[in-house]
Design an enzyme around this catalytic site. Structure first.
Site, PDB file in Angstrom:
ATOM      1  N   GLU A  76      11.443  -3.815  31.854  1.00 52.16           N
ATOM      2  CA  GLU A  76      11.358  -2.380  32.092  1.00 52.16           C
ATOM      3  C   GLU A  76      11.613  -1.564  30.811  1.00 52.16           C
ATOM      4  O   GLU A  76      10.867  -0.643  30.507  1.00 52.16           O
ATOM      5  CB  GLU A  76      12.395  -2.005  33.175  1.00 52.16           C
ATOM      6  CG  GLU A  76      12.584  -0.527  33.408  1.00 52.16           C
ATOM      7  CD  GLU A  76      11.410   0.090  34.146  1.00 52.16           C
ATOM      8  OE1 GLU A  76      10.529  -0.671  34.557  1.00 52.16           O
ATOM      9  OE2 GLU A  76      11.388   1.324  34.300  1.00 52.16           O
ATOM     10  N   ASP A  77      12.655  -1.915  30.085  1.00 49.69           N
ATOM     11  CA  ASP A  77      13.117  -1.015  29.023  1.00 49.69           C
ATOM     12  C   ASP A  77      12.892  -1.511  27.601  1.00 49.69           C
ATOM     13  O   ASP A  77      13.265  -0.828  26.650  1.00 49.69           O
ATOM     14  CB  ASP A  77      14.635  -0.760  29.176  1.00 49.69           C
ATOM     15  CG  ASP A  77      14.947  -0.022  30.467  1.00 49.69           C
ATOM     16  OD1 ASP A  77      14.046   0.684  30.964  1.00 49.69           O
ATOM     17  OD2 ASP A  77      16.072  -0.158  30.967  1.00 49.69           O
TER      18      ASP A  77
END
Ligand code: MN
Length: 705
Positions: A76-77
């Site tokens: 995700e990041d």
């Protein structure tokens, strides 16, 4: 931040055969990926995945789960990808991380309408691999524990989501400690005042009563020792949020809430659980209705325990849960117990449910084409304090447990509720007070012109239904009173040769200080006002113009000049009936009918008896007689009865219901009459009426003369 060797030590504690190389690589990879990222608090971002992994070690989860926790935010990041994780670790880990990522990206809106959808998404994710949810829950738990550094709006949003979705989910999965902590963290944000006040109450309570938990724990231990049973006893005050919820559910103040302490007795053998129950019930009084045996009937998530509540001499209740150590492990870890290690091997806890089977049971009826049905089945399982029923078209109606077909009808539409006459549940006609069960299909049968009945109030459980019924009853009453008032006014005006026109009534209303003629009629109908009073207001001269009627002041012969008289309330004698007077000190005479049973008590006092006779001639219609009627509950019956009484030129001076049943009403009508002949005319006219089931003179001996 926990360093990698410490983390490995935590894992090795329960799983000596852990692949520490794998954990070391995941730790290094995650740290490198998140390098340069920081949390709101200013700490390096990687502290978060490590903390999540540490939470999972408390649940003694397998290596794949721990590694997933360390990597859960990488896809995700960071620039990390599914393919890379698959290559560096395994496709199992890549799948898990991907699952957590997808779950994080779900719009878990807190809007109520969306809640069901959210659960569906969660369950879809779960059905692939439950460990995705376990990591997600640990992630949420850590975020909630470190919520303080977020902006207030963000805090509130996360807290709401936690309260509505994650805490119930943890509970459903059997992870009670997780549920309680999530609830308490969210409660802290959502209602800090309430939480603080509960904590303050605890402090006060402790000052007043001392350490109750310690005392009771010792008492239970002593009893178990006497019985020679080996078991551990733990006690604690319940969490502020669970107390708060109880206060709201039961609508009780804290001071009246008694079971705020919970105790656990944990033993080795299942048979001991029942022996312990016996010991506790012999020593303290069991609270009826609070005993539950989840050992013989475990919950679907594997939860087993005996629950009971007992009360001591001071009447305070405490809840006691009794279970074996193995059951306790499942009760704490819930579905996660399946993955848990103990002494280096996957525990073979006979009570842990197989998560695959558990999810399968939740999704059993799921059809690829029918997601809605799946959703409903999931929802059915999710809430144990609610029931979900279906309309004939398949729409879902969510109701509190204990709801009846009437609640169902009102939940659909007030109009449906108001005109409900009967109901079919799963195609079978049932009484309206039937308690609905999960998954039943309910068909409401309505009829034009049907109105809610007073008895319905006790049948329904939802506030919505109660409010709608009350409103309708009020309107119906008013409508009936206005109609009744019209009849009463018409009869009274006729009696003096006048017409009860709207204009006349409006004038009277004004003079009596009432809002309008409707108000006047409603008051007439509800006997707050007499028709005589209305007539007198408009035509004061008429009431003075007496004809050759008997002087209303001296209607009886045989009284001394200084003697006042009163008709006995017990027998209400009217002219034409044989009467006798009983003197009272102070010169008063009470007139009884000669056959009144109340006379028995004066038999020994002949001096008090006075011979009396009614004056011959036409009396004024001022003698009130109470009549008891049983009439059918149909629209218009009451109005019709008033018309009949009016047609007999009698006045209704009061009217009260003594019993309202769905099919009939019992009421007492006070009618002002001339004499016994007049009374018989009225009664005969009423008896002729088909809607009048019964009519009798109402003689109430409990009334003092
Ligand atoms: Mn996270």
């Amino acid at each position: 931040m926990i360093d990698v060797e410490d983390l490995i030590a935590l894992v090795r504690n329960y799983n000596p055969r852990t692949n520490d190389d794998l954990i070391r690589r995941a730790y290094a990879y995650g740290r490198q990926m998140h390098d340069g990222q920081f949390r709101q608090s200013g700490e390096p971002y990687f502290t978060h995945p490590v903390a999540v992994a540490a939470i999972l070690t408390e649940q003694r989860l397998d290596d794949a789960s721990i590694v997933t926790a360390l990597l859960h935010d990488t896809i995700e990041d960071t620039k990390s990808t599914y393919a890379e994780i698959e290559r560096l670790f395994s496709s199992e880990v890549a799948e898990l991380v991907d699952g957590v990522t997808k779950l994080t990206n779900l719009q878990l809106s807190s809007a109520e309408a969306k809640q069901a959808e959210n659960f569906r998404k969660l369950f879809m994710a779960m059905s692939k691999d439950l460990r995705v949810i376990l990591v997600k829950l640990a992630d949420r738990l850590h975020n909630m524990r470190t919520l303080k550094s977020m902006k207030p709006e963000k805090q509130a949003q996360k807290a709401r989501e936690t309260m509505e979705i994650f805490a119930p989910l943890a509970g459903r999965m059997g992870m009670q400690w997780m549920r309680e902590e999530l609830e308490d963290l969210a409660f802290r944000v959502l209602n800090p005042e309430a939480r603080n006040s509960i904590i303050r109450r605890f402090i006060t309570l402790q000052r007043e009563t001392g350490d109750v938990v310690h005392q009771i724990t010792a008492d239970i231990r002593l009893e178990l020792d006497k019985a020679g049973i080996e078991a551990d006893v733990y006690g604690r005050a319940k969490k502020p949020y669970s107390i708060w919820r109880k206060m709201q559910e039961k609508d009780l103040a804290f001071s009246r809430l008694s079971d705020i302490y919970g105790f656990r007795v944990i033993c080795e053998e299942e048979a001991d659980c029942y022996r312990i129950l016996g010991v506790i019930h012999r020593r303290w009084r069991a609270v009826p209705g609070r005993f539950k045996d989840y050992i013989s009937q475990p919950k679907s998530n594997g939860y087993r325990s005996i629950h009971t509540s007992v009360s001591g001499r001071d009447g305070k209740r405490v809840e006691v849960q009794i279970r074996t150590r193995q059951m306790h492990e499942v009760a704490e870890a819930g579905v996660a117990a399946h993955w848990a290690y103990r002494d280096g091997v996957r525990t073979k806890n006979p009570f842990a449910v197989d998560p695959t089977k558990w999810i399968a049971s939740m999704t059993e009826r799921m059809d690829e084409d029918d997601h809605d049905e799946f959703l409903e089945n999931v929802k059915l399982e999710m809430y144990s304090d609610q029931v979900f029923c279906f309309t004939p078209k398949g729409d879902v109606v969510q109701l509190p447990r204990g709801a009846t077909p009437l609640d169902f009808a009102y939940a659909i539409h007030t109009r449906i509720g108001n005109s409900c006459v009967s109901a079919k549940v799963d195609g079978i006609r049932v009484p309206l007070w039937t308690r609905l069960k999960n998954g039943q299909s309910v068909e409401i049968i309505t009829a034009e012109g049907q109105l809610p009945q007073a008895s319905w109030i006790d049948i329904v459980t939802t506030g919505r239904a109660k409010a709608a019924i009350r409103k309708s009853l009020r309107e119906e009453d008013r409508g009936r009173f206005v109609k009744l008032g019209q009849e009463l006014a018409r009869a009274a005006f006729d009696h003096v040769g006048k017409k009860a026109t709207d204009k006349a009534l409006r004038t009277a209303a004004k003079q009596l200080g009432l809002a309008d003629e409707q108000d006047l009629l409603a008051r007439l109908g509800s006997a707050e006002l007499t028709a005589r009073r209305v007539v007198e207001t408009l035509y004061p001269e008429l009431t003075l113009a007496t004809t050759e009627e008997v002087d209303a002041q001296r209607p009886v012969v045989g009284l001394g000049a200084d003697q006042t008289f009163r008709r006995a309330r017990c027998c209400q004698p009217v002219p034409g009936e044989r009467i006798v007077g009983i003197t009272y000190r102070g010169a008063g005479v009470v007139i009884h009918a000669i056959d009144c049973p109340a006379l028995v008590e004066f038999e020994e006092q002949p001096a008090r008896w006075v011979d009396l006779n009614w004056q011959p001639g036409r009396h004024k219609a001022v003698y009130t007689v109470s009549m008891e009627l049983t009439i059918s509950n149909d629209a218009g019956v009451l109005g019709h009865i008033c018309t009949i009484i009016g047609e007999q030129k009698a006045n209704i001076s009061d009217l009260r219901f003594t019993d309202r049943k769905p099919d009939y009403y019992k009421l007492i009508i006070d009618v002002d009459l001339r004499d016994v002949e007049h009374l018989h005319m009225v009664m005969t006219a009423l008896e002729a009426e088909t809607d009048v089931a019964q009519i009798a003179r109402h003689r109430d001996l409990s009334l003092k003369p």
